[in-house]
Design a protein around this motif. Structure first.
Motif, PDB file in Angstrom:
ATOM      1  N   ARG A   1      25.691  -1.391  46.728  1.00  0.00           N
ATOM      2  CA  ARG A   1      24.363  -1.780  46.246  1.00  0.00           C
ATOM      3  C   ARG A   1      24.436  -2.912  45.234  1.00  0.00           C
ATOM      4  NH1 ARG A   1      21.132   3.848  45.644  1.00  0.00           N
ATOM      5  NH2 ARG A   1      19.421   2.366  45.606  1.00  0.00           N
ATOM      6  N   SER A   2      25.667  -3.283  44.843  1.00  0.00           N
ATOM      7  CA  SER A   2      25.770  -4.253  43.752  1.00  0.00           C
ATOM      8  C   SER A   2      25.670  -5.686  44.278  1.00  0.00           C
ATOM      9  CB  SER A   2      27.107  -4.066  43.021  1.00  0.00           C
ATOM     10  OG  SER A   2      28.162  -4.469  43.880  1.00  0.00           O
ATOM     11  N   ARG A   3      24.504  -6.008  44.897  1.00  0.00           N
ATOM     12  CA  ARG A   3      24.283  -7.390  45.331  1.00  0.00           C
ATOM     13  C   ARG A   3      24.105  -8.260  44.097  1.00  0.00           C
ATOM     14  NH1 ARG A   3      20.084  -6.313  48.773  1.00  0.00           N
ATOM     15  NH2 ARG A   3      19.043  -8.084  47.796  1.00  0.00           N
ATOM     16  N   ARG A   4      24.590  -9.493  44.170  1.00  0.00           N
ATOM     17  CA  ARG A   4      24.575 -10.363  42.987  1.00  0.00           C
ATOM     18  C   ARG A   4      23.332 -11.224  42.954  1.00  0.00           C
ATOM     19  NH1 ARG A   4      27.092  -7.890  40.122  1.00  0.00           N
ATOM     20  NH2 ARG A   4      27.521  -9.678  38.770  1.00  0.00           N
ATOM     21  N   SER A   5      22.980 -11.624  41.770  1.00  0.00           N
ATOM     22  CA  SER A   5      21.855 -12.545  41.626  1.00  0.00           C
ATOM     23  C   SER A   5      22.301 -13.954  42.006  1.00  0.00           C
ATOM     24  CB  SER A   5      21.399 -12.547  40.166  1.00  0.00           C
ATOM     25  OG  SER A   5      20.673 -13.722  39.894  1.00  0.00           O
ATOM     26  N   PRO A   6      21.550 -14.640  42.887  1.00  0.00           N
ATOM     27  CA  PRO A   6      21.930 -16.000  43.256  1.00  0.00           C
ATOM     28  C   PRO A   6      21.814 -16.905  42.033  1.00  0.00           C
ATOM     29  CG  PRO A   6      19.703 -15.519  44.014  1.00  0.00           C
ATOM     30  CD  PRO A   6      20.251 -14.249  43.425  1.00  0.00           C
TER      31      PRO A   6
ATOM     32  N   SER B   1      32.987  -2.749  44.574  1.00  0.00           N
ATOM     33  CA  SER B   1      32.942  -1.308  44.861  1.00  0.00           C
ATOM     34  C   SER B   1      31.597  -0.914  45.452  1.00  0.00           C
ATOM     35  CB  SER B   1      33.176  -0.520  43.581  1.00  0.00           C
ATOM     36  OG  SER B   1      32.119  -0.782  42.661  1.00  0.00           O
ATOM     37  N   SER B   2      30.562  -0.888  44.595  1.00  0.00           N
ATOM     38  CA  SER B   2      29.278  -0.368  45.059  1.00  0.00           C
ATOM     39  C   SER B   2      28.645  -1.279  46.098  1.00  0.00           C
ATOM     40  CB  SER B   2      28.306  -0.240  43.887  1.00  0.00           C
ATOM     41  OG  SER B   2      26.993  -0.064  44.390  1.00  0.00           O
TER      42      SER B   2
END
Lengths: 257, 257
Positions: free
Chosen positions: B250-255, B247-248
């Protein structure tokens, strides 16, 4: 570097002159805080000495001590200012968000992680406060600082609770307090001296010592936000939680928490 | 205080004599580490100087530097030893637990919280490692230390995963790494100098500055454990988590995280 700029020069021109009028005193204090900030951002808080700050401002160390109790009070004042700017950033990042909207947890996690990752001085200062700064100033200076830092944490908890109305104020306080401590600790790990950064990067066995601050903070924020409700007392069955009420004799609860 | 005990006296008797045989050298190193430990537990790591350690052992400061590079290497060696003892405590507390049994999350949270709360020296040392200790020793000494500390974290993650088979090894590493950072940061807040402890206790506005280490660590451990599975990527709907996949923006994930 401030020596090449206005404040440094101004202060230098009036070196050894005592600022008597309130606005003069405020101007001199600002020049001192500005110099300390520049040096801390360049060299790290731990490396900045009172003499270094005095040289940067262009006044004598003894003159500097007319405006601040100690080196540590200068940095405690800087930390208080960083908390105020941090609070404003959380308002800017979250005040427009729709309460409880889809993605609100990811948004809060991202805004909180960025609020710290974009403030290297705040992150560097956080572990120094309890470890050093608060130990070398008057109790009155500590009290003033604590009212600012605790007020910032409380205000940001309120900002987050508006976006996440399913969380209690106490849970938002738990979340942001843990994030502040983790930001301070993780920033130090994510910013080793170059010789150690090279060492960690060169040796596969040391790869876990290489920490990327923003994704690490974002990920921990997401875990904490996801766990606040399922960890409520009395505990509920749910993913990552398989405790019937009052099972383990060792599971004493945190008072209030 | 060691001066009243065996090691101090032994070291004192042989003051200024150089330990040449390996066992003599080892004995002298142990006396130095023991003195540093006693002083750190009594006065706090920050307050212990090389001269103070040398005086406690009963040898000259220059003699002490035949056995350790710097004051910081002495404390880095102590930290490595603390990590080994901590790993053993986690085995002792969790190896008998039935995997995935009801209450396993509460048990892990309690054992982990106690493993730090019962080790004031380890908690005091943790923030000093990245902030000071690792910056004043040779890269080789840092490498030896990191292999010990990272190995302890990895081993304990395995101990926890056996009790919580629903968690991945990476999630157990995230959990115990965050807890170690929080234990170091929270211990400092929970152990202010007496003058500040009195200040915080006397002023209701400063009450949030009074931190009780064990319940705080246990509660944060419970939140983290409860959030690991619901925060998995792709995110799942669940309590405290209302994000449909992707959805967001901005919600990039941590590698790797």
């Amino acid at each position: 570097m401030r020596r090449d700029q206005g404040p440094g020069v101004t202060a230098g021109d009036t070196a050894f002159q005592r600022a008597r009028r309130p606005e003069q005193k405020r101007q001199r204090q600002d020049a001192i805080l500005g110099a300390a900030r520049q040096l801390a951002l360049r060299d790290g808080v731990r490396a900045v000495t009172l003499t270094g700050i005095a040289d940067e401002v262009g006044i004598h160390k003894s003159a500097l001590l007319r405006y601040f109790e100690t080196r540590e009070q200068i940095f405690l004042e800087l930390t208080a200012g960083e908390w105020r700017g941090w609070t404003a950033a959380l308002h800017a990042g979250l005040d427009a968000a729709r309460p409880g909207a889809p993605g609100s947890a990811a948004l809060v996690a991202d805004v909180v992680a960025r609020s710290f990752a974009s403030r290297p001085l705040l992150c560097d200062l956080i572990p120094h406060t309890a470890l050093n700064l608060e130990r070398h100033v008057s109790p009155d200076a500590v009290r003033r600082y604590k009212l600012t830092s605790l007020g910032a944490i409380r205000e940001v908890a309120g900002v987050i609770q508006r976006v996440r109305p399913d969380l209690s104020e106490g849970e938002c306080l738990e979340f942001i307090s843990a994030m502040a401590s983790l930001a301070g600790a993780t920033w130090q790990m994510a910013n080793p001296p170059p010789v150690l950064a090279d060492l960690y990067a060169a040796d596969p066995q040391l790869a876990p010592a290489c920490v990327d601050l923003l994704p690490r903070l974002r990920r921990t924020a997401e875990i904490l936000l996801a766990g606040l409700i399922p960890s409520r007392n009395p505990p509920r069955a749910g993913p990552g939680r398989r405790r019937p009420a009052g099972s383990s004799p060792r599971s004493r609860r945190s008072p209030g928490a």
